[in-house]
Each structure stands twice: as structure tokens, then as C-alpha cells.
Design a protein around this motif. Structure first.
Motif, mmCIF file in Angstrom:
data_model
loop_
_atom_site.group_PDB
_atom_site.id
_atom_site.type_symbol
_atom_site.label_atom_id
_atom_site.label_comp_id
_atom_site.label_asym_id
_atom_site.label_seq_id
_atom_site.Cartn_x
_atom_site.Cartn_y
_atom_site.Cartn_z
ATOM 1 N N GLY A 165 0.818 -1.201 0.000
ATOM 2 C CA GLY A 165 0.000 0.000 0.000
ATOM 3 C C GLY A 165 0.850 1.248 0.000
ATOM 4 N N GLY A 166 0.159 2.405 0.119
ATOM 5 C CA GLY A 166 0.899 3.657 0.086
ATOM 6 C C GLY A 166 0.050 4.830 0.506
ATOM 7 N N ALA A 167 0.256 5.965 -0.156
ATOM 8 C CA ALA A 167 -0.353 7.223 0.260
ATOM 9 C C ALA A 167 -1.866 7.231 0.124
ATOM 10 C CB ALA A 167 0.254 8.375 -0.559
ATOM 11 N N MET A 168 -2.402 6.470 -0.860
ATOM 12 C CA MET A 168 -3.846 6.420 -1.094
ATOM 13 C C MET A 168 -4.316 4.992 -0.875
ATOM 14 S SD MET A 168 -3.796 8.864 -4.460
ATOM 15 C CE MET A 168 -2.220 8.160 -4.981
ATOM 16 N N PRO A 169 -4.684 4.648 0.345
ATOM 17 C CA PRO A 169 -4.932 3.250 0.697
ATOM 18 C C PRO A 169 -6.107 2.613 -0.030
ATOM 19 C CG PRO A 169 -5.583 4.716 2.495
ATOM 20 C CD PRO A 169 -4.836 5.557 1.514
ATOM 21 N N GLY A 170 -7.073 3.421 -0.482
ATOM 22 C CA GLY A 170 -8.248 2.835 -1.135
ATOM 23 C C GLY A 170 -7.902 2.027 -2.364
ATOM 24 N N ALA A 171 -6.926 2.483 -3.159
ATOM 25 C CA ALA A 171 -6.557 1.780 -4.382
ATOM 26 C C ALA A 171 -5.980 0.404 -4.067
ATOM 27 C CB ALA A 171 -5.554 2.614 -5.171
ATOM 28 N N ALA A 172 -5.130 0.319 -3.051
ATOM 29 C CA ALA A 172 -4.545 -0.971 -2.685
ATOM 30 C C ALA A 172 -5.607 -1.914 -2.125
ATOM 31 C CB ALA A 172 -3.429 -0.765 -1.669
ATOM 32 N N ILE A 173 -6.584 -1.356 -1.421
ATOM 33 C CA ILE A 173 -7.685 -2.194 -0.916
ATOM 34 C C ILE A 173 -8.490 -2.758 -2.075
ATOM 35 C CG2 ILE A 173 -9.872 -2.136 0.336
ATOM 36 C CD1 ILE A 173 -8.550 -0.205 2.309
ATOM 37 N N LEU A 174 -8.794 -1.931 -3.077
ATOM 38 C CA LEU A 174 -9.510 -2.412 -4.267
ATOM 39 C C LEU A 174 -8.754 -3.557 -4.925
ATOM 40 C CD1 LEU A 174 -10.822 0.707 -6.230
ATOM 41 C CD2 LEU A 174 -12.168 -1.238 -5.418
ATOM 42 N N ALA A 175 -7.455 -3.356 -5.120
ATOM 43 C CA ALA A 175 -6.644 -4.396 -5.743
ATOM 44 C C ALA A 175 -6.647 -5.667 -4.916
ATOM 45 C CB ALA A 175 -5.217 -3.885 -5.940
ATOM 46 N N SER A 176 -6.614 -5.523 -3.600
ATOM 47 C CA SER A 176 -6.605 -6.690 -2.711
ATOM 48 C C SER A 176 -7.917 -7.447 -2.778
ATOM 49 C CB SER A 176 -6.322 -6.246 -1.272
ATOM 50 O OG SER A 176 -5.055 -5.638 -1.164
ATOM 51 N N ILE A 177 -9.024 -6.732 -2.816
ATOM 52 C CA ILE A 177 -10.334 -7.401 -2.911
ATOM 53 C C ILE A 177 -10.433 -8.179 -4.219
ATOM 54 C CG2 ILE A 177 -12.816 -6.998 -3.107
ATOM 55 C CD1 ILE A 177 -12.425 -4.578 -1.223
ATOM 56 N N ALA A 178 -9.982 -7.566 -5.315
ATOM 57 C CA ALA A 178 -9.991 -8.267 -6.595
ATOM 58 C C ALA A 178 -9.111 -9.507 -6.521
ATOM 59 C CB ALA A 178 -9.507 -7.338 -7.703
ATOM 60 N N ALA A 179 -7.951 -9.387 -5.897
ATOM 61 C CA ALA A 179 -7.035 -10.521 -5.784
ATOM 62 C C ALA A 179 -7.644 -11.655 -4.974
ATOM 63 C CB ALA A 179 -5.722 -10.056 -5.157
ATOM 64 N N GLN A 180 -8.381 -11.313 -3.928
ATOM 65 C CA GLN A 180 -9.025 -12.354 -3.122
ATOM 66 C C GLN A 180 -9.987 -13.188 -3.962
ATOM 67 O OE1 GLN A 180 -10.526 -9.630 -0.006
ATOM 68 N NE2 GLN A 180 -9.523 -10.952 1.505
ATOM 69 N N GLY A 181 -10.627 -12.551 -4.932
ATOM 70 C CA GLY A 181 -11.617 -13.264 -5.734
ATOM 71 C C GLY A 181 -11.065 -13.952 -6.956
ATOM 72 N N ALA A 182 -9.769 -13.759 -7.254
ATOM 73 C CA ALA A 182 -9.202 -14.296 -8.491
ATOM 74 C C ALA A 182 -8.378 -15.555 -8.288
ATOM 75 C CB ALA A 182 -8.354 -13.220 -9.180
ATOM 76 N N GLY A 183 -8.416 -16.129 -7.086
ATOM 77 C CA GLY A 183 -7.831 -17.445 -6.922
ATOM 78 C C GLY A 183 -6.749 -17.597 -5.879
ATOM 79 N N ALA A 184 -6.051 -16.524 -5.513
ATOM 80 C CA ALA A 184 -5.006 -16.651 -4.503
ATOM 81 C C ALA A 184 -5.607 -17.083 -3.172
ATOM 82 C CB ALA A 184 -4.258 -15.328 -4.342
ATOM 83 N N GLY A 185 -4.872 -17.898 -2.417
ATOM 84 C CA GLY A 185 -5.402 -18.394 -1.155
ATOM 85 C C GLY A 185 -5.257 -17.420 -0.006
ATOM 86 N N TYR A 186 -4.334 -16.459 -0.145
ATOM 87 C CA TYR A 186 -4.041 -15.564 0.966
ATOM 88 C C TYR A 186 -3.557 -14.250 0.374
ATOM 89 C CZ TYR A 186 -2.082 -14.362 5.660
ATOM 90 O OH TYR A 186 -1.786 -13.780 6.868
ATOM 91 N N VAL A 187 -4.233 -13.175 0.695
ATOM 92 C CA VAL A 187 -3.832 -11.835 0.270
ATOM 93 C C VAL A 187 -3.520 -11.022 1.515
ATOM 94 C CG1 VAL A 187 -4.503 -9.729 -0.948
ATOM 95 C CG2 VAL A 187 -5.261 -11.962 -1.808
ATOM 96 N N LYS A 188 -2.306 -10.507 1.578
ATOM 97 C CA LYS A 188 -1.895 -9.704 2.725
ATOM 98 C C LYS A 188 -1.525 -8.308 2.243
ATOM 99 C CE LYS A 188 0.688 -11.480 5.983
ATOM 100 N NZ LYS A 188 1.869 -12.006 6.755
ATOM 101 N N LEU A 189 -2.190 -7.307 2.817
ATOM 102 C CA LEU A 189 -1.944 -5.917 2.443
ATOM 103 C C LEU A 189 -1.008 -5.261 3.440
ATOM 104 C CD1 LEU A 189 -2.532 -3.256 0.896
ATOM 105 C CD2 LEU A 189 -4.585 -3.006 2.331
ATOM 106 N N PHE A 190 0.086 -4.707 2.950
ATOM 107 C CA PHE A 190 0.944 -3.893 3.791
ATOM 108 C C PHE A 190 0.446 -2.461 3.695
ATOM 109 C CE2 PHE A 190 4.287 -0.768 4.125
ATOM 110 C CZ PHE A 190 4.821 -1.063 5.373
ATOM 111 N N ALA A 191 0.050 -1.886 4.839
ATOM 112 C CA ALA A 191 -0.472 -0.519 4.853
ATOM 113 C C ALA A 191 -0.154 0.118 6.199
ATOM 114 C CB ALA A 191 -1.979 -0.532 4.610
ATOM 115 N N ASP A 192 -0.287 1.436 6.222
ATOM 116 C CA ASP A 192 -0.029 2.168 7.461
ATOM 117 C C ASP A 192 -1.170 2.046 8.454
ATOM 118 O OD1 ASP A 192 2.407 3.039 6.452
ATOM 119 O OD2 ASP A 192 1.505 4.795 5.500
ATOM 120 N N SER A 193 -2.344 1.679 7.955
ATOM 121 C CA SER A 193 -3.527 1.611 8.814
ATOM 122 C C SER A 193 -4.468 0.542 8.293
ATOM 123 C CB SER A 193 -4.237 2.974 8.835
ATOM 124 O OG SER A 193 -5.513 2.870 9.422
ATOM 125 N N LYS A 194 -5.301 0.003 9.174
ATOM 126 C CA LYS A 194 -6.320 -0.968 8.783
ATOM 127 C C LYS A 194 -7.643 -0.289 8.439
ATOM 128 C CE LYS A 194 -4.342 -4.679 11.628
ATOM 129 N NZ LYS A 194 -4.615 -5.712 12.654
#
Length: 479
Positions: free
Chosen positions: A249-278
Motif C-alpha cells: 500500500g501507500g499514500a492512497m490506501p483505497g486503491a490498494a484495498i480495491l486491488a486486494s479485494i480483486a485478488a481475493q476473488g481471483a484465486g489466490a489463497g491468501y492476500v496480505k496488504l501492507f499498509a499504514d492503517s487498517k
């Protein structure tokens, strides 16, 4: 495309050929004993099947040119007539090839000669079929021919182009004339052409259908991205076996969250987001607020995604460098593409996938000392070869290029994708497929297909969040 098809079948159906490759492929069929007349009958009657579906017993007007594309038109008209339909041919000029002359002789219906005295065309009907010029056209239509094409398209309820709309350059998708009509259906003959997938031509073609004529797979040919076949997890699977994707993640956390949600649905078993905040992260997304170096030191990582919402400051540069230091495949998107330089890739051994839109593509070309000349596929191939990355040049005509010369074009997706955040979803889908163990080039193609299919499943004017939520449904269509 069914999962029972062999790789050879897939290549034969999905390959995209240049004008030169198509000419050679047809010559190979002729050298093997199939006559030009036989090929024309196969192509024309195959196209007539699609015309008949739209026209039935309604009036069909076929505009025939002087070459073999015009000959296909005579075959189409005769096939419609034989079925009891009403087909009229407008001959823009006399046939100039033996096969076209033979096809005209076999047509038993009405022919209106455009160049005859009083040949001013004022024909109305239900379905206009454009067989004036095909994929070999390299010069603009004459004013007379352009006027006839536009007049017939305007005076008919539906318009169909055979092989390509007249006035289109086959190999780069450029329009040779301004103000060409839009078609409801384009019927490719023998193989796909680049113009079927590239803007601005593809926007004028309507639905696309392919009529096979027996062309064999061509070595090194590009191909059209098709629905992938995705296997369900094995009975002994667990989250790490299905792949751990680290999202930076980075300065605009929403974009990384969007990407992570898409990744969760595309087959990976575990998606971990590195971010400054939850903050704003869904409950089922693991967010690590620790040091990035610790996150990427996890030897269970299967892939890393960096760029969505990253920012472009000093901290962003540091995060990009750390992410690319991980010895796993990486997907580089958005801000990271603006920051990316050759030095970031100098020591990498694992595959790197870049997903630039046009502006980011230009920035990458500058960074790698490329002049940006050529068609969209040529530019993507040049960047892939120079950088060593797999390049997903995204947009209304997405192309995927690999350093080894492999090239794929994506089918035209809905224009509703032109909204903020959909690129983050694409990056997440591709990264998830890589993390799942799919080779990088194939993973890029699969992610692009899932992205387009998810968009098809969305209502109009969807948001990027709605698109990400449809990724699992798109994946379900592949299992």
C-alpha cells in the motif's frame, strides 16, 4: 472455447494474423491441394450462415469489390438466394481475379453495376453486407466508394462487414478514411486480424465472429485472449499452497484495498496488504502495519503487487525498491510505473509484469529510451524486449507482450470500464493469478480476461468496487 480443445485447436481458433501471415497461410492451403475457388466457397458460405441468422428472408444487399473479398460476397449472395432469401449484389466494379469472376458467374440473382450508366445506387433493404475490400487494403477508399458504403449503411437496418470493414488498415487498426460507418457485425475469415482488436477500427465493428477455413497454426502468431480453464484447488490445498500475495500500500490506501479485494476473488489463497492503517479494509483482508521489509521477507510469498495508491514521494520510491527486491514475481502498476527505472530491474530474476495505461506507457518508453513509434502491439513488444517485463498495455484495446515475442490482444470490453479504480482491480486480478502459480504471461492474459468478464457482469455505470466484487463470478465461469 471448450476445455477439451487441444493446444493446436486453441491456436488455430485464436490466432491473430498479419496480412502477410494470412496470405502465406492461404497459400499453404493452396499448395496442399485446396483451390482458391474452394476456399472462397468455404469462407463465403460460412459467412452466409451468420448473415442468414440476422437477415433470414429479409432483403440483403451485398456490395462486392473487384478482388476475392468481392468474390466472397457473390458466394454469400448465392447462398442466401439458395435458401430462399432475397439477395441483391451491387458490383462496385467488374471482378478482377479468376476466383471472383467464377463466383459471380455462379450467382443467379440480380447484379447492379455501380459503374454502368444510371448506376447511381439508391437501394434500400434490411441488411447491408460490405464485401468491397478486405484485409489487404492499404490505401483510402475513393470518394465514390466511400460514398456508396456510407449510403448503403444508412439505408439498411443492419450492416455487416465481411473480414474487415472497407477502409480499415488490417495490421494496425487505423482508419484509412474518415466518417466510415459503424457495423453491427464483422465476420472474420480464416483468422483474426489485428484490426479486430485495435482502436480506432475495432470500435466500428460491432460483434465479432470467425469463420474457419482450415488455416493451420502459424508459428509466432499473436493470439486473442480467451476464457481460461482454471482448475479447482486440489483436495489437500491450504491457503499457502494456493498462493500468498503481498500487496504494497501507500499514500492512497483505497486503491490498494480495491486491488486486494480483486485478488481475493481471483484465486489466490491468501492476500496480505501492507499498509499504514487498517482503516476501511474489509474484515477478511489481512492488513500488516509492520515494516515493509519484514512483510516481504516472508519466504511464503508467491507474488508481490506494488503501485496502486503508492504515491510518488521518497517513501513511495523506497517501497518500490523493497517490493522489487523480493525474489518472487511482481506486478507493477499505477504510481510505481512512473517511478520505475531500469536500475530497479537490473538484479531481478523473477518475472515482472507492468500494467501501464497510455500515459504510463509513454513514461516507461522514456525511461527505457524508446521512441514510442509503431502500432500499439509493436510498442508493447519493444518495451517488453527492452525492459525484460511482461507488458499489459491496458485500455480500450489491451495488448499483452512478453520479452520473448509472445503477443496477445484482448477482446473489446465494455466502455463502462472507463472509470477510476478499474485499473487497480485489473492489477489485483493479474497478481492473484501469478500468486496462484500461473506463469506470468499466461497469468496476465487470465487476469485481463477476468477483468473484462467481471465488467460484463456488472450493471451500467458500475464502480471499481462493484467490479472487484464480480471477479469471483468471472472466475466461476472458468472452473
Amino acid at each position: 472455447m471448450s476445455s477439451e480443445q487441444t493446444p493446436s485447436d486453441r491456436t488455430r481458433i485464436d490466432q491473430i494474423l498479419t496480412v502477410a501471415q494470412m496470405r502465406d497461410a492461404e497459400q499453404a492451403l493452396i499448395d496442399a491441394g485446396t483451390s482458391v475457388d474452394e476456399l472462397m466457397q468455404v469462407a463465403g458460405r460460412g459467412a452466409a450462415d451468420w448473415v442468414w441468422r440476422l437477415a433470414g428472408h429479409h432483403k440483403v444487399t451485398v456490395l462486392c469489390g473487384p478482388g476475392n473479398n468481392g468474390g466472397d460476397g457473390y458466394v454469400i449472395a448465392e447462398a442466401i438466394r439458395e435458401r430462399g432469401g432475397h439477395a441483391v449484389v451491387i458490383a462496385a466494379t467488374e471482378p478482377k481475379t479468376d476466383a471472383a469472376r467464377n463466383a459471380r458467374a455462379l450467382f443467379k440473382g440480380e447484379v447492379i453495376a455501380l459503374d454502368a450508366p444510371g448506376g447511381d445506387v439508391q437501394v434500400e433493404g434490411d441488411v447491408f453486407v460490405d464485401c468491397l475490400f478486405g484485409s489487404g487494403l492499404a490505401r483510402p477508399l475513393t470518394g465514390e466508394h466511400a460514398a456508396v458504403v456510407n449510403a448503403l449503411a444508412a439505408s439498411h437496418r443492419l450492416s455487416i462487414a465481411v473480414d474487415l470493414p472497407s477502409g480499415v488498415q488490417s495490421d494496425n487498426g487505423m482508419l484509412l478514411n474518415e466518417h466510415l460507418p459503424k457495423y453491427d457485425l464483422t465476420i472474420a475469415l480464416g483468422a483474426w486480424k489485428f484490426a479486430h482488436f485495435l482502436m480506432p477500427a475495432s470500435a466500428r465493428m460491432g460483434e465479432l465472429r470467425l469463420v474457419p477455413i482450415g488455416v493451420e497454426p502459424v508459428a509466432g502468431a499473436a493470439f486473442a485472449v480467451a476464457r481460461p480453464a482454471v482448475a479447482a484447488p486440489s483436495a489437500d490445498s491450504h491457503k499457502y499452497k494456493r498462493g500468498l500475495l503481498a500487496v504494497v500500500g501507500g499514500a492512497m490506501p483505497g486503491a490498494a484495498i480495491l486491488a486486494s479485494i480483486a485478488a481475493q476473488g481471483a484465486g489466490a489463497g491468501y492476500v496480505k496488504l501492507f499498509a499504514d492503517s487498517k482503516r476501511n479494509a474489509p474484515a477478511d483482508l489481512v492488513v500488516d502495519t509492520g515494516a515493509l521489509s519484514d512483510v516481504l521477507a516472508d519466504d511464503r510469498n508467491s507474488a508481490v503487487l506494488v503501485g496502486p495508491g503508492l504515491g510518488r514521494d521518497g517513501l513511495a520510491r523506497e517501497r518500490l525498491a523493497v517490493a522489487l527486491a523480493d525474489a518472487v514475481p511482481a506486478v507493477v502498476d499505477a504510481d510505481a510505473l512512473i517511478l520505475l527505472a531500469p536500475r530497479h530491474l537490473a538484479e531481478r530474476q523473477a518475472a515482472t509484469i507492468a500494467t501501464p495505461h497510455e500515459g504510463e506507457m509513454v513514461a516507461l518508453e522514456r525511461a527505457f529510451d524508446l521512441d514510442g513509434s509503431g502500432s500499439r502491439p509493436e510498442r508493447a513488444l519493444a518495451l517488453a524486449a527492452e525492459s525484460g517485463m511482461i507488458v499489459v498495455a491496458k485500455g480500450p484495446d489491451t495488448v499483452i507482450a512478453a520479452p520473448d515475442g509472445r503477443l496477445a490482444c484482448a477482446p473489446r470490453a465494455t466502455a463502462w470500464l472507463s472509470t477510476a479504480g478499474t485499473g487497480d482491480v485489473l492489477a489485483g486480478a493479474i497478481a492473484s493469478r501469478v500468486a496462484s502459480g500461473v506463469p506470468a504471461f499466461e497469468a496476465a492474459c487470465e487476469g485481463v480476461w477476468l477483468h473484462g468478464e467481471a465488467a460484463r457482469l456488472c450493471p451500467p455505470a458500475f464502480t471499481a468496487g462493484q467490479l472487484a466484487e464480480r471477479i469471483p463470478a468471472a472466475l466461476a465461469a472458468c472452473v
